[in-house]
Design an enzyme around this catalytic site. Structure first.
Site, mmCIF file in Angstrom:
data_model
loop_
_atom_site.group_PDB
_atom_site.id
_atom_site.type_symbol
_atom_site.label_atom_id
_atom_site.label_comp_id
_atom_site.label_asym_id
_atom_site.label_seq_id
_atom_site.Cartn_x
_atom_site.Cartn_y
_atom_site.Cartn_z
ATOM 1 N N LYS A 279 0.836 -1.201 0.000
ATOM 2 C CA LYS A 279 0.000 0.000 0.000
ATOM 3 C C LYS A 279 0.873 1.254 0.000
ATOM 4 O O LYS A 279 2.038 1.239 0.382
ATOM 5 C CB LYS A 279 -0.927 -0.017 1.216
ATOM 6 C CG LYS A 279 -1.997 -1.117 1.173
ATOM 7 C CD LYS A 279 -3.035 -0.870 0.112
ATOM 8 C CE LYS A 279 -4.025 -2.016 -0.051
ATOM 9 N NZ LYS A 279 -4.950 -2.154 1.074
ATOM 10 N N ARG A 314 -3.117 -11.004 3.680
ATOM 11 C CA ARG A 314 -3.327 -10.983 2.235
ATOM 12 C C ARG A 314 -2.146 -10.250 1.612
ATOM 13 O O ARG A 314 -1.950 -9.058 1.858
ATOM 14 C CB ARG A 314 -4.641 -10.287 1.898
ATOM 15 C CG ARG A 314 -4.993 -10.284 0.409
ATOM 16 C CD ARG A 314 -6.350 -9.606 0.194
ATOM 17 N NE ARG A 314 -6.738 -9.617 -1.212
ATOM 18 C CZ ARG A 314 -6.423 -8.693 -2.108
ATOM 19 N NH1 ARG A 314 -5.684 -7.632 -1.727
ATOM 20 N NH2 ARG A 314 -6.819 -8.783 -3.367
#
Length: 337
Positions: A279, A314
């Site tokens: 991210k 994840r």
């Protein structure tokens, strides 16, 4: 106002008398941080918790899609899209995607998460027919290539139905089953496990000045409300995983506030998934303009999450994360597991 209970998780070979196991996993705790919107946080012994809160935190989580949560689990990201933020286009060819999935299985991934619609900031909605055309050949190829759990990353009932028919066994929805009103009834009718995630707004608009009263408690309340609503339409709590939605309608400061107190989400009474891999905030803090340059930072966040007892990670960088988890567990326990 209501109290929220965050276990102060510990891991290691020296476990004091009176410590209780967190959610049937690898962590334990003796104390809990009590949070409240109207007062400052305080720490109390676990023995002083209300009985219902203690039972919720300590009850072993039921297996989901055949996976138990007595150890950390890894979900490998497989984006069959041309425009995902980190790996868009890399697996757009179904044969390439299947080969990548088989490679992840060879190093021990627990589940493959196949998606056909980018949910990067600013992404537009993809028609269901396009999404189906992207994911079904990949799922069929993975199912034909051998055993292994597969999830479908979608907001749409038609896509979920096609993916389940092709061999997917879990629905992972970034909209927490609010985007398509037909999705929750479909999952309930099929008895499908689901992952519900918090997002503020849709991908096209979510990063336009997101604001919260208290990001940690607001996200917690949203997930608690969604779990209750999904139970009301027939989805059993034992089939639900919760994801706080790092990066989905959140600033860097919001993300860090969630990461610092991740263990709060165990009070939901379901397994918790963290999807922080590659991210933007990882690149901002640690450097790394391109997604693939953020693997070290992604692994650091993943291991920090394990210190909170988070059950599911994840990730994009599957082999590296699995190796890191093996060394983390050995170092924390003093033995090879």
């Amino acid at each position: 106002m209501s109290d929220y209970h965050r276990p102060l998780v510990q891991i290691g070979p020296a476990r004091p008398e009176g410590a209780v196991t967190l959610a049937g996993g690898w962590g334990w705790f003796t104390h809990v941080e009590v949070l409240n919107r109207a007062s400052a946080p305080r720490v109390i012994p676990a023995a002083e918790l209300p009985q219902v809160a203690l039972e919720t935190l300590t009850a072993p989580r039921a297996p989901v899609a055949g996976l138990s949560f007595d150890r950390p689990r890894v979900m490998g990201i497989l984006n069959a899209t041309p425009d995902s933020f980190s790996d868009g286009g890399r697996h757009a060819d179904p044969q390439v995607a299947v080969a990548a999935g088989v490679a992840m299985r060879s190093v021990g991934v627990d589940m493959l998460d196949v998606g056909g619609e980018s949910t990067r900031p600013g992404a537009e909605t993809v028609p269901a027919a396009v999404e189906i055309a992207r994911v079904v050949p990949v799922i069929e190829g993975l199912r034909a290539s051998g055993p292994g759990a597969i999830s479908i990353d979608t907001r749409k009932a038609a896509v979920a139905e096609a993916a389940v028919a092709a061999g997917a066994g879990l629905v992972n929805d970034v909209a927490a089953l609010t985007f398509d009103p037909a999705l929750a009834p479909f999952c309930a009718a099929r008895g499908l496990p689901i992952c519900v995630m918090h997002a503020k707004g849709d991908p096209a608009t979510m990063q336009r000045d997101p604001r919260y009263d208290d990001v940690l408690l607001d996200v917690y309340d949203y997930l608690a409300e969604r779990i209750a609503a999904l139970e009301a339409v027939g989805i059993e709590r034992r089939n639900i995983i919760a994801d706080p939605g790092i990066g989905f309608g959140k600033t860097l400061e919001h993300n860090l506030a969630l990461l610092a107190r991740l263990s709060l989400f165990h009070s939901l009474g379901v397994p918790v998934l963290l999807g922080a891999s590659r991210k933007r905030f990882i690149g901002t803090i640690g450097g790394g303009e391109a997604g693939e340059d953020r693997a070290p930072g992604s692994i650091a966040v993943a291991l920090a999450a394990l210190n909170h007892g988070i059950q599911f990670l994840r990730v994009h960088d599957v082999a590296q994360t699995i190796q890191a988890i093996a060394l983390y567990r050995a170092a924390m326990t003093g033995k090879q597991i």
